[in-house]
Design a protein around this motif. Structure first.
Motif, PDB file in Angstrom:
ATOM      1  N   VAL A   1      13.894   1.202  -4.989  1.00 21.50           N
ATOM      2  CA  VAL A   1      12.619   1.391  -4.315  1.00 21.50           C
ATOM      3  C   VAL A   1      12.492   0.133  -3.253  1.00 21.50           C
ATOM      4  CG1 VAL A   1      10.122   1.851  -4.122  1.00 21.50           C
ATOM      5  CG2 VAL A   1      11.700   3.130  -5.756  1.00 21.50           C
ATOM      6  N   PRO A   2      12.367   0.480  -2.107  1.00 21.97           N
ATOM      7  CA  PRO A   2      11.999  -0.836  -1.081  1.00 21.97           C
ATOM      8  C   PRO A   2      10.823  -1.470  -1.235  1.00 21.97           C
ATOM      9  CG  PRO A   2      11.818   1.343   0.128  1.00 21.97           C
ATOM     10  CD  PRO A   2      12.275   1.665  -1.269  1.00 21.97           C
ATOM     11  N   ALA A   3      10.554  -2.218  -2.083  1.00 25.19           N
ATOM     12  CA  ALA A   3       9.299  -2.934  -2.356  1.00 25.19           C
ATOM     13  C   ALA A   3       9.612  -4.176  -3.077  1.00 25.19           C
ATOM     14  CB  ALA A   3       8.275  -2.355  -3.230  1.00 25.19           C
ATOM     15  N   TRP A   7       0.664  -1.222   0.097  1.00 25.64           N
ATOM     16  CA  TRP A   7       0.244   0.142  -0.146  1.00 25.64           C
ATOM     17  C   TRP A   7       0.873   1.270  -0.025  1.00 25.64           C
ATOM     18  CZ3 TRP A   7      -4.346   1.639  -1.363  1.00 25.64           C
ATOM     19  CH2 TRP A   7      -4.733   2.889  -1.039  1.00 25.64           C
ATOM     20  N   THR A   8       2.125   1.127   0.736  1.00 29.44           N
ATOM     21  CA  THR A   8       2.857   2.298   0.646  1.00 29.44           C
ATOM     22  C   THR A   8       3.485   2.516  -0.683  1.00 29.44           C
ATOM     23  OG1 THR A   8       3.473   1.888   2.982  1.00 29.44           O
ATOM     24  CG2 THR A   8       5.033   3.222   1.681  1.00 29.44           C
ATOM     25  N   TYR A   9       3.986   1.530  -1.192  1.00 22.96           N
ATOM     26  CA  TYR A   9       4.512   1.588  -2.538  1.00 22.96           C
ATOM     27  C   TYR A   9       3.603   2.123  -3.680  1.00 22.96           C
ATOM     28  CZ  TYR A   9       6.515   0.286  -7.020  1.00 22.96           C
ATOM     29  OH  TYR A   9       6.849   0.423  -8.482  1.00 22.96           O
ATOM     30  N   PHE A  10       2.114   1.622  -3.395  1.00 21.36           N
ATOM     31  CA  PHE A  10       1.138   1.817  -4.615  1.00 21.36           C
ATOM     32  C   PHE A  10       0.810   3.289  -4.386  1.00 21.36           C
ATOM     33  CE2 PHE A  10      -3.385   1.909  -5.638  1.00 21.36           C
ATOM     34  CZ  PHE A  10      -3.374   1.456  -6.960  1.00 21.36           C
ATOM     35  N   GLU A  36       5.180  -6.793  -5.402  1.00 18.84           N
ATOM     36  CA  GLU A  36       4.396  -5.774  -5.138  1.00 18.84           C
ATOM     37  C   GLU A  36       4.525  -4.828  -6.011  1.00 18.84           C
ATOM     38  OE1 GLU A  36       5.569  -6.657  -0.457  1.00 18.84           O
ATOM     39  OE2 GLU A  36       6.615  -4.710  -1.606  1.00 18.84           O
ATOM     40  N   LYS A  37       5.782  -4.629  -6.813  1.00 19.78           N
ATOM     41  CA  LYS A  37       5.822  -3.840  -7.859  1.00 19.78           C
ATOM     42  C   LYS A  37       4.989  -4.303  -9.131  1.00 19.78           C
ATOM     43  CE  LYS A  37      10.373  -2.118  -6.662  1.00 19.78           C
ATOM     44  NZ  LYS A  37      11.823  -2.116  -7.112  1.00 19.78           N
TER      45      LYS A  37
END
Length: 273
Positions: free
Chosen positions: A96-98, A11-14, A102-103
């Motif tokens: 990016v930390p994901a 969710w943070t990455y999105f 998730e990406k």
């Protein structure tokens, strides 16, 4: 970093992905989503110049512009994540930390749902606003679309009652959605694979595939129809044959969509700078 899918981190990455999309594509989004307003201004100005009367575009012209804008949106998918092939921007994305999963999920949601949905909402809101403020504008496209949809559902129900083939709204809506997903993913995959001339490469592949399919169709389809005796088929047999063809088309579209999604996943896993 843990490669397992984590919903909180996703969710943070999105949210980060949404901000990046707006930063990179806001101008194009305004131009494509605002095509209805742009076309309206051009039509009114041309009407004032050539006829000296205030005239708004007719609904058929507005529908054509909507279809054209949607086609441009499909082509624009080559640029949605096209920056991944650039060394600086692509390297920053990799850092990016994901997790890759998730990406990937964020990317699919953005390409297949978020971007098309935002385009549709912006376009229809502007079209509805113009319909409210200008009496000469006529019915909004969304209102006309709802009426057409209601008539379509009624017609499908009537057709289903009179035909041995069972027709339902999903018989047409689901294949349409799958086809759109397939188109979006195709141009998106080309965008993250080609480093240069992304759109040209995507169109060139489509052109080559269309030539091959046309050749294969010309060779095999006449043979298939020659071996089928439609004259001796009863109504039920013909209905089964038509249903089989429709189901085969849906299955092929689903397989293509899954294959393109797999291609996007493989590209994400192997991309390097």
């Amino acid at each position: 970093m843990n490669e397992i899918f984590d919903f909180k981190r996703f969710w943070t990455y999105f949210k980060y992905d949404l901000k990046q999309a707006w930063r990179n594509h806001s101008k194009a989004a305004i131009m494509i989503g605002g095509a209805s307003a742009i076309f309206y201004v051009i039509w009114v100005l041309a009407s004032l110049v050539f006829t000296q009367h205030w005239s708004s575009p007719v609904i058929y012209a507005r529908l054509a512009v909507f279809i054209l804008a949607f086609a441009i949106l499909e082509l624009y998918m080559v640029r949605a994540y096209g920056y991944l092939t650039e060394k600086k921007a692509g390297s920053a994305w990799l850092m990016v930390p994901a997790s890759k999963a998730e990406k990937f999920v964020s990317m699919i949601l953005m390409v297949c749902i978020v971007i098309p949905l935002l385009f549709f909402v912006v376009y229809m809101v502007l079209d509805g606003f113009l319909s409210l403020v200008d009496p000469t504008y006529g019915q909004a496209l969304i209102s006309g679309g709802i009426n057409v949809y209601s008539e379509l559902i009624e017609g499908i129900s009537t057709l289903g009652a009179e035909s041995p083939i069972v027709f339902t709204p999903s018989s047409f809506i689901f294949p349409t959605i799958i086809s759109l997903f397939c188109n979006f993913l195709y141009f998106h995959l080309c965008g993250i694979c080609f480093k240069k001339n992304k759109l040209v490469g995507a169109i060139a592949i489509l052109f080559g595939l269309s030539l091959v399919l046309s050749l294969l169709t010309g060779i095999f389809v006449p043979r298939i129809f020659t071996n089928i005796d439609f004259n001796n088929m009863d109504e039920m047999q013909l209905a089964h044959w038509v249903t089989g063809c429709m189901n085969a088309g849906v299955i092929i579209s689903c397989l293509l969509t899954v294959g393109l999604g797999w291609g996007v996943w493989r590209r994400i896993k192997t991309i390097q700078h």
